[in-house]
Design a protein around this motif. Structure first.
Motif, PDB file in Angstrom:
ATOM      1  N   ALA A  33       7.930  -3.678  -4.185  1.00 17.37           N
ATOM      2  CA  ALA A  33       7.710  -2.648  -5.085  1.00 17.37           C
ATOM      3  C   ALA A  33       6.954  -1.599  -4.335  1.00 17.37           C
ATOM      4  N   LEU A  34       5.916  -1.626  -3.535  1.00 19.62           N
ATOM      5  CA  LEU A  34       5.356  -0.531  -2.980  1.00 19.62           C
ATOM      6  C   LEU A  34       6.180   0.310  -2.388  1.00 19.62           C
ATOM      7  N   ASN A  37       8.105   2.209  -4.484  1.00 17.41           N
ATOM      8  CA  ASN A  37       7.528   3.368  -5.153  1.00 17.41           C
ATOM      9  C   ASN A  37       7.399   4.454  -4.215  1.00 17.41           C
ATOM     10  N   LEU A  38       7.321   4.205  -2.809  1.00 21.40           N
ATOM     11  CA  LEU A  38       7.249   5.313  -1.881  1.00 21.40           C
ATOM     12  C   LEU A  38       8.638   5.840  -1.810  1.00 21.40           C
ATOM     13  N   ARG A  40      10.827   6.391  -4.238  1.00 21.31           N
ATOM     14  CA  ARG A  40      11.114   7.189  -5.390  1.00 21.31           C
ATOM     15  C   ARG A  40      10.171   8.543  -5.257  1.00 21.31           C
ATOM     16  N   ALA A  41       9.016   8.181  -4.582  1.00 25.75           N
ATOM     17  CA  ALA A  41       8.113   9.649  -4.651  1.00 25.75           C
ATOM     18  C   ALA A  41       8.755  10.597  -3.378  1.00 25.75           C
ATOM     19  N   ASN A  49       2.445  10.655  -8.687  1.00 28.21           N
ATOM     20  CA  ASN A  49       3.160   9.410  -8.460  1.00 28.21           C
ATOM     21  C   ASN A  49       1.723   8.476  -8.198  1.00 28.21           C
ATOM     22  N   ASP A  51       1.435   5.499  -8.422  1.00 24.90           N
ATOM     23  CA  ASP A  51       1.474   4.026  -7.854  1.00 24.90           C
ATOM     24  C   ASP A  51       1.647   4.262  -6.455  1.00 24.90           C
ATOM     25  N   ILE A  52       1.806   5.288  -5.603  1.00 21.70           N
ATOM     26  CA  ILE A  52       1.200   5.473  -4.092  1.00 21.70           C
ATOM     27  C   ILE A  52      -0.082   5.950  -3.883  1.00 21.70           C
ATOM     28  N   THR A  82       6.588   8.410   2.879  1.00 23.23           N
ATOM     29  CA  THR A  82       7.714   8.184   2.079  1.00 23.23           C
ATOM     30  C   THR A  82       9.212   8.296   2.867  1.00 23.23           C
TER      31      THR A  82
END
Length: 205
Positions: A33-34, A37-38, A40-41, A49, A51-52, A82
């Protein structure tokens, strides 16, 4: 006055630490998931963002003053993390990390260029576009495209070192130094590829 060397090292160490964490838990649900999230950012705004935020900001010093703009160290860590996630897509960071210490971005591009003259020209053209970026957002996008090509050839590089480069890249004198080092590493790596190919041909001949 800012201690740029200290801040650059802090940012670099932060990326190394965060990657080590991801390499330890990358195959778990949390790790996946981490990384997602990275990814997607990438190419987006850090501010949007949440989440990060922890992975990017938790190890960095508190800015000396409130700024409406993202700080150079924050930008460097954000882009590097990212890009690492982009490179890691489809691969387990536990068993097949795309992070390799001491391999610079320039050296990785030299590996991508290989020993074929046409491929070398293609990579040079892409680097020219990258180095012509007018701001960090444009640079990040050009880097993302290059990292995708590097990933496709299973070429690894040091994303903590890239973070250090990206910190200094945001200052005029630092940018010149980083570009020169990338040029040197690119040329040496490409020369090594050519020499290896020549030696292989001689041995096979």
């Amino acid at each position: 006055m800012k201690n740029h060397k200290y801040i650059a090292k802090t940012a670099t160490d932060s990326v190394a630490k965060q990657i080590a964490k991801l390499e330890a838990i990358g195959d778990s649900g949390v790790g996946k998931a981490l990384l997602a999230n990275l990814r997607r950012a990438a190419g987006r705004d850090l501010q949007k963002n949440p989440d990060i935020w922890g992975m990017v900001l938790e190890d960095l010093p508190v800015p000396e003053y409130d700024s409406p703009e993202i700080m150079p160290e924050e930008m460097a860590v954000f882009i590097s993390m990212t890009l690492y996630a982009v490179a890691q897509q489809g691969e387990s960071p536990v068993t097949h990390s795309m992070h390799q210490k001491d391999v610079s971005f320039g050296a990785a591009c030299g590996q991508l260029a290989g020993s074929d003259e046409n491929q070398q020209e293609r990579v040079r053209a892409k680097l020219k576009r990258l180095l012509g970026a007018k701001n960090m957002d444009e640079l990040a996008e050009q880097l993302r495209r290059m990292i995708q090509l590097i990933k496709a050839e299973d070429i690894k590089l040091d994303y903590a070192k890239l973070c250090n480069d990206l910190y200094w890249y945001q200052f005029t004198n630092g940018r010149d130094n980083v570009q020169l080092q990338w040029a040197r590493d690119f040329t040496r790596s490409m020369k090594h590829n050519t020499e290896e190919k020549k030696e292989e041909e001689e041995n096979n001949g």
